[in-house]
Write an enzyme that holds these catalytic residues in place. Structure first.
Site, PDB file in Angstrom:
ATOM      1  N   TYR A  83      -1.378  34.568  -8.406  1.00 22.39           N
ATOM      2  CA  TYR A  83      -0.953  33.583  -7.406  1.00 22.39           C
ATOM      3  C   TYR A  83      -0.565  34.258  -6.092  1.00 22.39           C
ATOM      4  CZ  TYR A  83      -0.910  31.138 -11.807  1.00 22.39           C
ATOM      5  OH  TYR A  83      -1.287  30.642 -13.032  1.00 22.39           O
TER       6      TYR A  83
ATOM      7  N   CYS B 245       5.150  31.523  12.395  1.00 24.76           N
ATOM      8  CA  CYS B 245       6.184  30.761  13.097  1.00 24.76           C
ATOM      9  C   CYS B 245       6.864  29.739  12.187  1.00 24.76           C
ATOM     10  CB  CYS B 245       5.561  30.085  14.299  1.00 24.76           C
ATOM     11  SG  CYS B 245       4.822  31.320  15.352  1.00 24.76           S
ATOM     12  N   GLU B 246       7.473  30.215  11.144  1.00 24.69           N
ATOM     13  CA  GLU B 246       8.248  29.353  10.249  1.00 24.69           C
ATOM     14  C   GLU B 246       9.370  30.188   9.664  1.00 24.69           C
ATOM     15  OE1 GLU B 246       6.885  26.621   7.552  1.00 24.69           O
ATOM     16  OE2 GLU B 246       4.869  26.433   8.391  1.00 24.69           O
TER      17      GLU B 246
ATOM     18  N   GLY C 294      -2.673  33.491 -17.407  1.00 23.01           N
ATOM     19  CA  GLY C 294      -3.062  33.914 -16.066  1.00 23.01           C
ATOM     20  C   GLY C 294      -2.149  35.034 -15.617  1.00 23.01           C
ATOM     21  N   ARG C 295      -0.901  34.651 -15.288  1.00 25.18           N
ATOM     22  CA  ARG C 295       0.066  35.605 -14.732  1.00 25.18           C
ATOM     23  C   ARG C 295       0.283  36.820 -15.631  1.00 25.18           C
ATOM     24  NH1 ARG C 295       4.374  33.603 -11.450  1.00 25.18           N
ATOM     25  NH2 ARG C 295       3.953  31.593 -12.434  1.00 25.18           N
TER      26      ARG C 295
ATOM     27  N   TYR D 145       8.336  29.141  -3.751  1.00 25.81           N
ATOM     28  CA  TYR D 145       9.162  29.056  -4.972  1.00 25.81           C
ATOM     29  C   TYR D 145      10.451  29.862  -4.852  1.00 25.81           C
ATOM     30  CZ  TYR D 145       4.379  28.168  -6.578  1.00 25.81           C
ATOM     31  OH  TYR D 145       3.080  27.720  -6.715  1.00 25.81           O
TER      32      TYR D 145
ATOM     33  N   ARG E 103       4.413  33.018  -2.323  1.00 26.70           N
ATOM     34  CA  ARG E 103       5.365  32.769  -3.418  1.00 26.70           C
ATOM     35  C   ARG E 103       6.828  32.761  -2.972  1.00 26.70           C
ATOM     36  NH1 ARG E 103       6.221  34.803  -7.800  1.00 26.70           N
ATOM     37  NH2 ARG E 103       6.151  32.876  -8.987  1.00 26.70           N
TER      38      ARG E 103
ATOM     39  N   GLY F  36       1.326  30.372 -19.432  1.00 23.91           N
ATOM     40  CA  GLY F  36       2.741  30.183 -19.125  1.00 23.91           C
ATOM     41  C   GLY F  36       3.669  31.338 -19.373  1.00 23.91           C
TER      42      GLY F  36
HETATM   43  N1  LLP Z   1      -3.462  26.633 -18.037  1.00 21.88           N
HETATM   44  C1  LLP Z   1      -3.219  25.623 -17.195  1.00 21.88           C
HETATM   45  C2  LLP Z   1      -3.698  24.280 -17.536  1.00 21.88           C
HETATM   46  C3  LLP Z   1      -2.486  25.848 -16.012  1.00 21.88           C
HETATM   47  O1  LLP Z   1      -2.247  24.835 -15.186  1.00 21.88           O
HETATM   48  C4  LLP Z   1      -2.027  27.158 -15.725  1.00 21.88           C
HETATM   49  C5  LLP Z   1      -1.264  27.423 -14.501  1.00 21.88           C
HETATM   50  C6  LLP Z   1      -2.347  28.191 -16.625  1.00 21.88           C
HETATM   51  C7  LLP Z   1      -3.050  27.893 -17.775  1.00 21.88           C
HETATM   52  C8  LLP Z   1      -1.925  29.615 -16.397  1.00 21.88           C
HETATM   53  O2  LLP Z   1      -0.548  29.755 -16.395  1.00 21.88           O
HETATM   54  P1  LLP Z   1       0.133  31.222 -16.340  1.00 21.88           P
HETATM   55  O3  LLP Z   1      -0.222  31.944 -17.617  1.00 21.88           O
HETATM   56  O4  LLP Z   1      -0.404  31.919 -15.160  1.00 21.88           O
HETATM   57  O5  LLP Z   1       1.578  30.934 -16.226  1.00 21.88           O
HETATM   58  N2  LLP Z   1       1.492  29.183  -8.256  1.00 21.88           N
HETATM   59  C9  LLP Z   1       2.543  29.262  -9.243  1.00 21.88           C
HETATM   60  C10 LLP Z   1       2.042  29.121 -10.655  1.00 21.88           C
HETATM   61  C11 LLP Z   1       1.241  27.861 -10.888  1.00 21.88           C
HETATM   62  C12 LLP Z   1       0.707  27.750 -12.305  1.00 21.88           C
HETATM   63  C13 LLP Z   1      -0.294  26.663 -12.401  1.00 21.88           C
HETATM   64  N3  LLP Z   1      -0.909  26.511 -13.685  1.00 21.88           N
HETATM   65  C14 LLP Z   1       3.295  30.576  -9.040  1.00 21.88           C
HETATM   66  O6  LLP Z   1       2.974  31.341  -8.139  1.00 21.88           O
HETATM   67  O7  LLP Z   1       4.264  30.832  -9.754  1.00 21.88           O
END
Ligand code: LLP
Length: 418
Positions: free
Chosen positions: A370, A342-343, A275-276, A316, A312, A238
């Site tokens: 992402y 086409c959107e 992740g991010r 979002y 993205r 997150g």
């Molecule tokens: N753990 C769980 C259970 C998750 O669902 C997620 C992300 C993460 C870890 C990793 O989160 P991060 O560190 O990347 O924030 N597509 C969206 C983001 C969706 C996140 C989904 N879950 C975007 O492009 O912003």
């Protein structure tokens, strides 16, 4: 700065993007290996005082080469599907460092995870608890489980990616979770190992994490009184990144430092699922300007990357920097940078100030997370090539081939009547 101009030519990790773009098909994703490993190692350093495990969240970017780079650094993985587990295995990841998240795990996926002896299932409901116990029982194995708590915490992020609020589908409320731990402790094919939460993504403040950990710590104490002892706390992912160049960023180091006192109190092993914050800033998407179209109201720069390549902004309303690959001294203009799909949602950036000509290239920044993982074949467009800049040789290596026409039609062609 890994992206900067040198004599008006944009460079990423010292690679001249103009030269490389002229030799390549566009659009393409390009990642920097050293940015990925630096971010991973910053987590390692920051968590040094803890018995810890970093489980990179595969959904952010599941390219096998990136998973392999992280596996070699010792990373574990947070997965949400059998497909992600398959990729972790193919990349040489250690399944004993895998946590399985998600609200809807199928029996097939649970069996596959059991066969590969993953570290832990992050359980989301009573039904799932029963299913996992039954499947483990049938196989004569023990499933390690943790419960995902919904701490009912508001976070300041896009509503589509907030996951720890009261009305979200994720996690289990604090009261119910205690009785589920009680139930689980009576089931033969389960071993309770942890507790977890994940409150959302692109969060730039520690306070919702602090509030969540406080709630979790209370639960840990209640469980200990009931003779249920845990081994780990998993605080999910997150942590956000700065998408605008001057934005204030909560660094990985400060993020972990601010949570450390509370995490220490638990005395538990700490798992994180970033992740991010590991891959987000490591990637750019390079695209060619197809046309410059002026209407009475606006200038549209039409590029060859569409929302199928990078969704993205459409999904979002995300604002990513867009940089021309050659920076001219000419006067800039305000334009919307749009794709060929086409959107009307097919935009990469609105009201951007830049100067480009038809045939030029642009780089969309911070697309390592992402980006490709949400790409699709919408409008029957091939998903693009992916490349990485090797951290030792500083040379570019292809890590995924762009799809061709055959890739896109083969699973349907065989059903056509002849
Ligand atoms: N753990 C769980 C259970 C998750 O669902 C997620 C992300 C993460 C870890 C990793 O989160 P991060 O560190 O990347 O924030 N597509 C969206 C983001 C969706 C996140 C989904 N879950 C975007 O492009 O912003």
């Amino acid at each position: 700065m890994s992206i900067s101009y040198n004599n008006n030519f944009l460079h990423f990790d010292n690679i001249n993007l103009k030269q490389f773009s002229e030799e390549s098909l566009t659009p393409y994703y390009l990642y920097s290996e050293s940015l990925i490993t630096d971010n991973f190692n910053t987590y390692v350093d920051s968590l040094r005082e803890f018995n810890h495990l970093i489980c990179y969240s595969v959904k952010a970017n599941s390219n096998l080469s990136i998973l392999s780079i992280l596996a070699k650094q010792g990373s574990g993985f947070d997965i949400v599907s059998g497909g992600e587990l398959q990729k972790v295995i193919a990349a040489g990841g250690d399944t004993k460092k895998v946590v399985f998240s998600g609200v809807g795990k199928t029996e097939e996926e649970i069996n596959y995870a059991l066969e590969n002896e993953i570290l832990c299932f992050n359980i989301e409901s009573n039904d799932e608890l029963i299913t996992i116990n039954n499947l483990a029982n049938k196989k004569g194995v023990t499933a390690n489980v943790s419960f995902r708590v919904n701490p009912e915490i508001n976070v300041d992020t896009h509503p589509y990616i907030a996951t720890g609020m009261k009305d979200n589908k994720f996690g289990i409320d604090e009261k119910t979770v205690i009785s589920l731990y009680d139930d689980a402790s009576k089931l033969d094919s389960l071993k309770i190992t942890g507790i977890d939460f994940h409150i959302g993504s692109q969060i730039n403040s520690t306070s919702p994490f602090i509030d969540s950990i406080k709630k979790i710590n209370n639960i840990v104490t209640v469980l200990a009184d009931r003779n249920i002892h845990l081994e780990h706390i998993d605080i999910g992912g997150g942590l956000g990144i700065s998408y605008e160049s001057n934005a204030n960023l909560l660094s990985i180091k400060n993020f972990i430092n601010e949570l450390s006192p509370l995490l220490s109190k638990t005395g538990l092993k700490v798992i994180v699922e970033p992740g991010r914050s590991i891959v987000g800033k490591s990637g750019i998407l390079v695209s060619k300007v197809l046309n410059i179209k002026s209407t009475p109201d606006k200038i549209f720069v039409v590029i060859d990357a569409g929302m199928n390549d990078f969704i993205r902004p459409a999904l979002y309303n995300a604002d990513h920097n867009i940089l021309p690959i050659v920076s001219y001294a000419s006067q800039k203009f305000i334009c919307d940078v749009v794709g060929p799909i086409c959107e009307t949602a097919d935009f990469m950036g609105k009201d951007k100030e830049l100067y480009v000509k038809t045939g030029d290239y642009v780089a969309i920044e911070d697309v390592g997370a992402y980006g490709f993982s949400l790409a699709s074949n919408y409008n029957v467009r091939p998903r693009p090539d992916e490349y990485i800049i090797n951290s030792d040789t500083k040379s570019i290596k292809k890590i995924r081939e762009r799809e061709d026409y055959n890739d896109m039609v083969k699973s349907e062609l065989k059903f056509l009547k002849t």
